[in-house]
Design a protein around this motif. Structure first.
Motif, mmCIF file in Angstrom:
data_model
loop_
_atom_site.group_PDB
_atom_site.id
_atom_site.type_symbol
_atom_site.label_atom_id
_atom_site.label_comp_id
_atom_site.label_asym_id
_atom_site.label_seq_id
_atom_site.Cartn_x
_atom_site.Cartn_y
_atom_site.Cartn_z
ATOM 1 N N SER A 41 62.054 4.099 38.595
ATOM 2 C CA SER A 41 60.546 4.997 38.838
ATOM 3 C C SER A 41 60.757 6.081 38.143
ATOM 4 C CB SER A 41 60.662 5.019 40.384
ATOM 5 O OG SER A 41 59.765 5.785 40.952
ATOM 6 N N VAL A 42 59.616 6.547 37.514
ATOM 7 C CA VAL A 42 59.417 7.881 37.009
ATOM 8 C C VAL A 42 57.971 8.440 37.610
ATOM 9 C CG1 VAL A 42 59.069 9.094 34.750
ATOM 10 C CG2 VAL A 42 60.568 7.315 34.848
ATOM 11 N N THR A 43 58.214 9.662 38.171
ATOM 12 C CA THR A 43 56.988 10.287 38.768
ATOM 13 C C THR A 43 56.772 11.557 37.748
ATOM 14 O OG1 THR A 43 57.593 9.783 40.807
ATOM 15 C CG2 THR A 43 56.176 11.765 40.613
ATOM 16 N N VAL A 57 54.052 5.755 30.789
ATOM 17 C CA VAL A 57 55.701 6.302 30.889
ATOM 18 C C VAL A 57 56.246 5.206 30.166
ATOM 19 C CG1 VAL A 57 57.919 6.544 32.060
ATOM 20 C CG2 VAL A 57 55.557 7.233 33.002
ATOM 21 N N GLN A 58 57.074 5.430 28.961
ATOM 22 C CA GLN A 58 57.851 4.479 28.349
ATOM 23 C C GLN A 58 59.138 4.851 28.126
ATOM 24 O OE1 GLN A 58 57.082 4.839 24.112
ATOM 25 N NE2 GLN A 58 56.734 2.670 23.715
ATOM 26 N N LEU A 59 60.190 3.719 28.159
ATOM 27 C CA LEU A 59 61.534 3.905 28.208
ATOM 28 C C LEU A 59 61.942 3.130 26.731
ATOM 29 C CD1 LEU A 59 62.829 2.785 31.581
ATOM 30 C CD2 LEU A 59 62.052 5.035 31.010
ATOM 31 N N CYS A 60 62.810 4.229 26.070
ATOM 32 C CA CYS A 60 63.406 3.466 24.757
ATOM 33 C C CYS A 60 64.830 3.409 25.171
ATOM 34 C CB CYS A 60 63.153 4.742 23.793
ATOM 35 S SG CYS A 60 61.250 4.681 23.419
ATOM 36 N N ILE A 61 65.329 2.319 24.416
ATOM 37 C CA ILE A 61 66.911 1.928 24.938
ATOM 38 C C ILE A 61 67.666 2.666 23.807
ATOM 39 C CG2 ILE A 61 68.475 -0.125 24.976
ATOM 40 C CD1 ILE A 61 65.920 -1.739 25.453
ATOM 41 N N GLY A 83 51.139 9.409 40.309
ATOM 42 C CA GLY A 83 52.124 10.242 39.275
ATOM 43 C C GLY A 83 53.120 9.340 39.011
ATOM 44 N N THR A 84 53.266 8.136 39.892
ATOM 45 C CA THR A 84 54.642 7.311 39.657
ATOM 46 C C THR A 84 54.325 5.847 38.933
ATOM 47 O OG1 THR A 84 55.263 8.171 41.804
ATOM 48 C CG2 THR A 84 56.241 6.179 40.862
ATOM 49 N N ALA A 85 55.194 5.878 37.898
ATOM 50 C CA ALA A 85 55.300 4.480 37.266
ATOM 51 C C ALA A 85 56.645 3.807 37.459
ATOM 52 C CB ALA A 85 55.245 4.682 35.562
ATOM 53 N N VAL A 86 56.518 2.545 37.720
ATOM 54 C CA VAL A 86 57.622 1.721 38.254
ATOM 55 C C VAL A 86 57.702 0.732 36.672
ATOM 56 C CG1 VAL A 86 58.877 -0.052 39.847
ATOM 57 C CG2 VAL A 86 57.399 2.014 40.419
ATOM 58 N N ILE A 87 58.898 0.845 36.356
ATOM 59 C CA ILE A 87 59.248 -0.004 35.057
ATOM 60 C C ILE A 87 60.236 -1.092 35.484
ATOM 61 C CG2 ILE A 87 60.125 0.013 32.781
ATOM 62 C CD1 ILE A 87 59.061 3.208 33.358
ATOM 63 N N SER A 88 60.071 -2.231 35.074
ATOM 64 C CA SER A 88 60.861 -3.284 35.414
ATOM 65 C C SER A 88 61.382 -3.914 34.226
ATOM 66 C CB SER A 88 60.284 -4.419 36.314
ATOM 67 O OG SER A 88 59.118 -4.931 35.631
ATOM 68 N N GLY A 89 62.338 -4.898 34.376
ATOM 69 C CA GLY A 89 63.215 -5.698 33.338
ATOM 70 C C GLY A 89 64.181 -4.676 32.707
ATOM 71 N N ILE A 90 64.868 -3.515 33.663
ATOM 72 C CA ILE A 90 65.664 -2.365 33.223
ATOM 73 C C ILE A 90 67.105 -3.060 33.313
ATOM 74 C CG2 ILE A 90 66.690 -0.226 33.456
ATOM 75 C CD1 ILE A 90 63.691 -0.522 32.502
ATOM 76 N N GLU A 91 68.067 -2.856 32.313
ATOM 77 C CA GLU A 91 69.416 -3.300 32.404
ATOM 78 C C GLU A 91 70.084 -2.243 32.931
ATOM 79 O OE1 GLU A 91 70.699 -5.328 28.887
ATOM 80 O OE2 GLU A 91 69.006 -5.139 28.062
ATOM 81 N N GLU A 92 71.063 -2.703 33.675
ATOM 82 C CA GLU A 92 71.663 -1.681 34.793
ATOM 83 C C GLU A 92 72.800 -0.746 33.816
ATOM 84 O OE1 GLU A 92 73.912 -1.131 39.118
ATOM 85 O OE2 GLU A 92 73.743 -3.207 38.176
ATOM 86 N N ASN A 93 73.276 -1.115 32.949
ATOM 87 C CA ASN A 93 74.294 -0.344 32.252
ATOM 88 C C ASN A 93 74.055 0.272 30.955
ATOM 89 O OD1 ASN A 93 76.339 -0.628 34.363
ATOM 90 N ND2 ASN A 93 76.701 -2.576 33.793
ATOM 91 N N LYS A 94 72.714 0.446 30.613
ATOM 92 C CA LYS A 94 72.028 0.966 29.461
ATOM 93 C C LYS A 94 71.473 2.216 29.644
ATOM 94 C CE LYS A 94 72.155 -2.883 26.820
ATOM 95 N NZ LYS A 94 72.279 -2.976 25.452
#
Length: 130
Positions: A41-43, A57-61, A83-94
């Motif tokens: 979750s990113v606010t 909101v974008q996550l880059c690995i 103002g919150t985005a919930v991004i799914s499909g995230i790998e825990e140890n990355k």
């Protein structure tokens, strides 16, 4: 006198064991909300703490976190009215770098400023007046 001391020690030990048992029972029933569920979750806020709307909101690995080498960027997710985005499909140890898209005019955000940390699944980032 010795009987009173023994009784006091026994009472104290019993109380300590009871407190320990309650504490241990509480740990065993851990809050499932704390477990990683594959989301981050990113606010996004302004400097005054109010939510920013319309931002993606974008996550880059990180391919190599230590070397600072980024790999694939995930599809951006729009923030909600809070103002919150919930991004799914995230790998825990990355490790991921948090990027913002469509920052409001007159504001800026440094896309190299925020990295995720292992075990942390909620972040607040700020846009600043340009």
């Amino acid at each position: 006198m010795a009987k009173k001391i023994k009784a006091a020690i026994l009472l104290c030990l019993t109380a300590c064991l009871a407190v320990f048992a309650f504490a241990l029972a509480a740990c065993g029933n851990g809050d499932t909300n704390e477990a990683f569920d594959g989301t981050i979750s990113v606010t996004v806020t302004y400097e005054d703490g109010s939510p920013v709307e319309g931002v993606g909101v974008q996550l880059c690995i990180y391919d190599d976190y230590e070397a600072g080498i980024l790999g694939t960027c995930l599809r951006g997710v729009l923030v909600d009215e809070n103002g919150t985005a919930v991004i799914s499909g995230i790998e825990e140890n990355k490790y991921y770098q948090i990027h913002l898209e469509n920052v409001p005019e007159g504001y800026s955000f440094d896309n190299t400023q925020y990295d995720t940390q292992l075990g942390v699944y909620s972040y607040t980032v700020q846009v600043v007046a340009a």
